[in-house]
Write a protein that holds these residues in place. Structure first.
Motif, mmCIF file in Angstrom:
data_model
loop_
_atom_site.group_PDB
_atom_site.id
_atom_site.type_symbol
_atom_site.label_atom_id
_atom_site.label_comp_id
_atom_site.label_asym_id
_atom_site.label_seq_id
_atom_site.Cartn_x
_atom_site.Cartn_y
_atom_site.Cartn_z
ATOM 1 N N VAL A 75 4.350 0.353 5.346
ATOM 2 C CA VAL A 75 3.918 1.245 6.417
ATOM 3 C C VAL A 75 4.762 2.520 6.381
ATOM 4 C CG1 VAL A 75 3.552 1.505 8.897
ATOM 5 C CG2 VAL A 75 3.285 -0.752 7.827
ATOM 6 N N ALA A 76 4.108 3.656 6.254
ATOM 7 C CA ALA A 76 4.784 4.956 6.242
ATOM 8 C C ALA A 76 3.748 6.025 6.575
ATOM 9 C CB ALA A 76 5.436 5.228 4.884
ATOM 10 N N ARG A 77 4.208 7.262 6.735
ATOM 11 C CA ARG A 77 3.286 8.321 7.152
ATOM 12 C C ARG A 77 2.417 8.859 6.030
ATOM 13 N NH1 ARG A 77 6.300 13.079 9.874
ATOM 14 N NH2 ARG A 77 7.714 12.709 8.111
ATOM 15 N N ASP A 78 2.946 8.898 4.810
ATOM 16 C CA ASP A 78 2.313 9.617 3.701
ATOM 17 C C ASP A 78 1.427 8.685 2.871
ATOM 18 O OD1 ASP A 78 1.678 11.014 1.394
ATOM 19 O OD2 ASP A 78 3.645 11.956 1.209
ATOM 20 N N PRO A 79 0.098 8.809 2.963
ATOM 21 C CA PRO A 79 -0.787 7.922 2.193
ATOM 22 C C PRO A 79 -0.589 8.054 0.687
ATOM 23 C CG PRO A 79 -2.013 9.077 3.918
ATOM 24 C CD PRO A 79 -0.661 9.726 3.839
ATOM 25 N N GLY A 80 -0.311 9.260 0.211
ATOM 26 C CA GLY A 80 -0.107 9.461 -1.221
ATOM 27 C C GLY A 80 1.110 8.713 -1.729
ATOM 28 N N ARG A 81 2.191 8.776 -0.978
ATOM 29 C CA ARG A 81 3.402 8.043 -1.369
ATOM 30 C C ARG A 81 3.145 6.538 -1.335
ATOM 31 N NH1 ARG A 81 9.325 8.884 1.293
ATOM 32 N NH2 ARG A 81 9.333 10.582 -0.213
ATOM 33 N N LEU A 82 2.422 6.091 -0.324
ATOM 34 C CA LEU A 82 2.116 4.664 -0.238
ATOM 35 C C LEU A 82 1.295 4.205 -1.451
ATOM 36 C CD1 LEU A 82 1.235 4.318 3.545
ATOM 37 C CD2 LEU A 82 3.202 3.323 2.384
ATOM 38 N N ASP A 83 0.323 5.001 -1.857
ATOM 39 C CA ASP A 83 -0.489 4.638 -3.017
ATOM 40 C C ASP A 83 0.385 4.497 -4.263
ATOM 41 O OD1 ASP A 83 -2.771 4.647 -1.493
ATOM 42 O OD2 ASP A 83 -3.436 6.643 -2.126
ATOM 43 N N ALA A 84 1.336 5.405 -4.416
ATOM 44 C CA ALA A 84 2.221 5.347 -5.580
ATOM 45 C C ALA A 84 3.094 4.095 -5.547
ATOM 46 C CB ALA A 84 3.092 6.600 -5.635
#
Length: 221
Positions: free
Chosen positions: A31-40
């Motif tokens: 769980v975090a704010r940045d969807p792009g970072r989460l995808d990585a």
């Protein structure tokens, strides 16, 4: 089936904890704010055989955070372990005499309101399981207030009090609540503050279930 939810997941401690718990068979909700970072991060973990999914949410928006954790349960199973470890914003760390009432709103939302929202969302599932672990991760100012970091010092102290109250209240229900205090910066290669070392410590806190407050290093380190 159950999972660990890591609130404030990032490429350092978050991924290390995901790998450590994933090796034990846990699904991982990041769980975090940045969807792009989460995808990585999900891609990195998947390449190592860890079943992980990302759920975007801002911890300063309690309803959004609760919704992300609800989706995590739908996708990965009951949250058996919750780690609350978002990294505070730099603008929370103002000198005490320059910190007014409005300057405390963000830190309190971040460290207290978000923590309470996360716990209340996952607690019913833990109760149904008859077990669970809640892990709070904080910096050294949670224990020794710093005059140049007033916002985090005040908010971490409140989060610590909340965690300690949970520790005392939930132990009788088989739910262990603990806090890891990490003085200074998380440092790759450090004997005690390398992300993998800290992840092993957090795994041990979940496994051994002894005491509330644990220290990654000496407070003056």
């Amino acid at each position: 089936m159950s999972c660990i939810a890591i609130v404030g997941a990032g490429p350092g401690l978050g991924v290390a904890v995901a790998r450590r718990f994933g090796r034990e068979g846990f699904g991982v909700a990041l769980v975090a704010r940045d969807p792009g970072r989460l995808d990585a991060l999900v891609g990195e973990l998947g390449a190592n055989g860890i079943r992980a999914q990302g759920f975007a949410a801002d911890v300063r928006r309690p309803e959004e955070l609760a919704g992300a954790l609800e989706r995590a349960v739908d996708e990965l199973g009951t949250v058996e372990v919750l780690q609350y470890s978002p990294v505070p914003h730099r603008d929370f760390m103002r000198p005490v005499l320059e910190t007014g009432p409005r300057d405390l709103v963000g830190p309190i939302e971040f460290s207290v309101y978000g923590a309470v929202a996360a716990v209340q969302q996952v607690l019913p599932g833990m109760r149904r399981l008859g077990r669970g672990t809640i892990l709070f991760v904080n910096g050294g100012s949670a224990v020794v207030p710093h005059t140049e970091r007033a916002g985090t010092s005040i908010a971490f102290a409140a989060e610590s009090a909340y965690g300690h109250l949970l520790h005392e209240r939930l132990a009788r229900e088989g739910i262990h609540v603990a806090q890891l205090v990490i003085p200074g910066a998380i440092t790759p290669g450090h004997a005690r503050k390398d992300p993998d070392v800290l992840a092993e410590l957090l795994w041990g806190m979940h496994r051994d279930r002894h005491g509330f407050r644990h220290f990654a290093d000496d407070l003056d380190a």
